[in-house]
Scaffold this active site. Structure first.
Site, PDB file in Angstrom:
ATOM      1  N   ASP A 173     -35.458 -38.022 -18.779  1.00  0.00           N
ATOM      2  CA  ASP A 173     -34.873 -38.365 -17.485  1.00  0.00           C
ATOM      3  C   ASP A 173     -35.853 -38.238 -16.332  1.00  0.00           C
ATOM      4  OD1 ASP A 173     -32.443 -39.153 -18.431  1.00  0.00           O
ATOM      5  OD2 ASP A 173     -31.443 -37.241 -18.108  1.00  0.00           O
ATOM      6  N   SER A 189     -26.260 -28.721 -23.184  1.00  0.00           N
ATOM      7  CA  SER A 189     -26.721 -29.628 -22.136  1.00  0.00           C
ATOM      8  C   SER A 189     -25.973 -30.946 -22.316  1.00  0.00           C
ATOM      9  CB  SER A 189     -28.239 -29.860 -22.268  1.00  0.00           C
ATOM     10  OG  SER A 189     -28.668 -30.799 -21.311  1.00  0.00           O
ATOM     11  N   ARG A 220     -29.588 -43.503 -14.974  1.00  0.00           N
ATOM     12  CA  ARG A 220     -30.594 -42.895 -14.097  1.00  0.00           C
ATOM     13  C   ARG A 220     -31.177 -43.871 -13.071  1.00  0.00           C
ATOM     14  NH1 ARG A 220     -28.078 -38.831 -15.083  1.00  0.00           N
ATOM     15  NH2 ARG A 220     -28.789 -37.264 -16.563  1.00  0.00           N
ATOM     16  N   ASP A 256     -28.576 -26.850 -13.726  1.00  0.00           N
ATOM     17  CA  ASP A 256     -29.891 -27.083 -13.127  1.00  0.00           C
ATOM     18  C   ASP A 256     -29.798 -27.354 -11.632  1.00  0.00           C
ATOM     19  OD1 ASP A 256     -31.154 -26.801 -15.602  1.00  0.00           O
ATOM     20  OD2 ASP A 256     -30.951 -28.918 -16.071  1.00  0.00           O
TER      21      ASP A 256
END
Length: 416
Positions: free
Chosen positions: A125, A177, A96, A17
């Site tokens: 996220d 992922s 995060r 990504d």
């Protein structure tokens, strides 16, 4: 027409990504792109990252070493709380917020107009990043391309990467992922998307932090962990930092097939999602800490803390790390940990964690009180009065029911 920016800070991991985002941002916004990676223990994933970021168009790359802060200010407080979300130990969830905090710091330092992340519009996220950004830079623009761009599948991203000569370590066939930090590794996508499919735990290269219980060695390992006020301080008598303790337990746990979780969880955004998580060291720490609390916390505190753990886990999972409630719950947890000091010995064997012993100078366990043998500190005849008073509401209710039933039979003989 898209808003134009002069400078954008990109949360950059070097994965699919974020790799395609660098040229995409420059093409669509005409902006300078500054890549930022938070080092939360990805290890080899950071190798060659600067060269890759610059080669794909970033003007610079920051790699911020966040490991110590991550462990001491995020992981350990969550572990002491006993926080989890549907049995998941929150690996990505508390990584995060600290990364987003650093993004804001660098964006302000660089005079950036916006912060960009590569989170999908279906995932958790995006919420975690943006809530943290709002907490520290409420006026900062946020770019989230997955909500509107044309590269709306990982297959299209791979095609875009090939067209722009962006090197990738994955293919469409190995494109799980994944998210990795020093606490855990998550796997999602491909065949895992169907819960009917068995997770390929024994497949070479799938698990990275350890092996499946089936492939684990035949001899057990034993480990003794010492805690001071809820914080682990040593393993087998050797004092270590919390970071070193986690890494040591990751190795031990991985060899013994510990900490593999295959679940379908309820995402914050409303859908169910299947994932496989590896948390070997964390699973051992949670088990040891909970065992120590069994003998050091009184009943009321232990039971109430379970409720706090549930709420704490939900807050972290939902990206609310920087909220007043999470901070207040941490204060409560810290108060409960003042007596959580002692040693826990565990046996690790083929995916199992088997307690061997637990000791503490603050232990509330009394063998004299609990013994089945003769003792002189507990008068068993006292229990009769206790049970009488404890059961009095039930007794009164039963007598009342009998009286009502008798009256009903008197007026209505057919009542049984």
């Amino acid at each position: 027409m898209k808003q134009q920016y002069n400078k954008v800070v990109l949360a950059y991991s070097g994965g699919l990504d974020t790799s395609v985002l660098i040229p995409w941002l420059k093409e669509n916004y005409g902006c300078e792109v500054i890549a930022v990676s938070g080092d939360v223990g990805q290890k080899s994933e950071l190798d060659g990252l600067e060269e890759k970021a610059l080669a794909t168009g970033a003007s610079k790359l920051y790699i911020a070493d966040l490991k110590k802060e991550f462990v001491e200010d995020y992981i350990i407080p969550s572990m002491k709380a006993g926080a989890s979300y549907e049995n998941y130990l929150l690996g990505t969830s508390f990584a995060r917020p600290i990364i987003a905090k650093k993004l804001v710091e660098i964006a302000k330092q660089e005079g950036a107009d916006a912060i960009c992340h590569g989170c999908t519009g279906k995932g958790n996220d995006q919420v975690r990043f943006e809530l943290a950004i709002q907490a520290f830079a409420p006026g900062m623009d946020i770019i989230a391309p997955w909500r509107f761009w044309e590269l709306n599948s990982r297959e299209k991203e791979i095609e875009y990467a090939k067209a722009h000569n962006i090197p990738l370590k994955i293919t469409a066939e190995t494109n799980y992922s994944k998210d990795k930090n020093l606490w855990h590794l998550s796997h999602e996508g491909l065949d895992l998307e169907d819960p009917a499919n068995k997770a390929p735990l024994e497949k070479e290269g799938f698990l990275e932090l350890g092996v499946s219980p089936i492939q684990a060695k035949d001899e057990p390992d034993y480990v003794t962990i010492h805690f001071e006020e809820g914080t682990p301080t040593s393993i087998n008598g050797k004092e270590m930092s919390c970071l070193d303790i986690i890494e040591t337990l990751n190795d031990l746990g991985g060899q013994n097939g510990i900490g593999i979780l295959d679940i379908v969880e309820n995402r914050l955004v409303g859908m169910k999602s299947r994932g496989v998580y590896e948390t070997p060291g964390g699973t051992i720490l949670y088990a040891a800490h909970e065992k120590l609390e069994e003998i050091t916390l009184d009943k009321d505190t232990a039971h109430y803390k379970k409720q706090v753990a549930l709420k704490f886990g939900e807050l972290v999972y939902d990206g609310k790390w920087y909220t007043p409630l999470r901070k207040a719950l941490s204060s409560f947890v810290d108060e409960t940990q003042k007596t959580v000091t002692g040693d826990v010995k565990l046996q690790l064997y083929k995916g199992n964690i088997i307690p061997q012993s637990v000791t503490s100078p603050y232990s509330l366990y009394s063998s004299g009180m609990a013994t089945f043998d003769e003792d002189d500190c507990y008068d068993q005849s006292d229990s009769a009065g206790f049970i009488h008073l404890f059961g009095l509401p039930l007794k009164v209710r039963a007598l009342n029911d009998q009286e009502l039933f008798g009256k009903a039979q008197k007026h209505f003989p057919s009542v049984e």
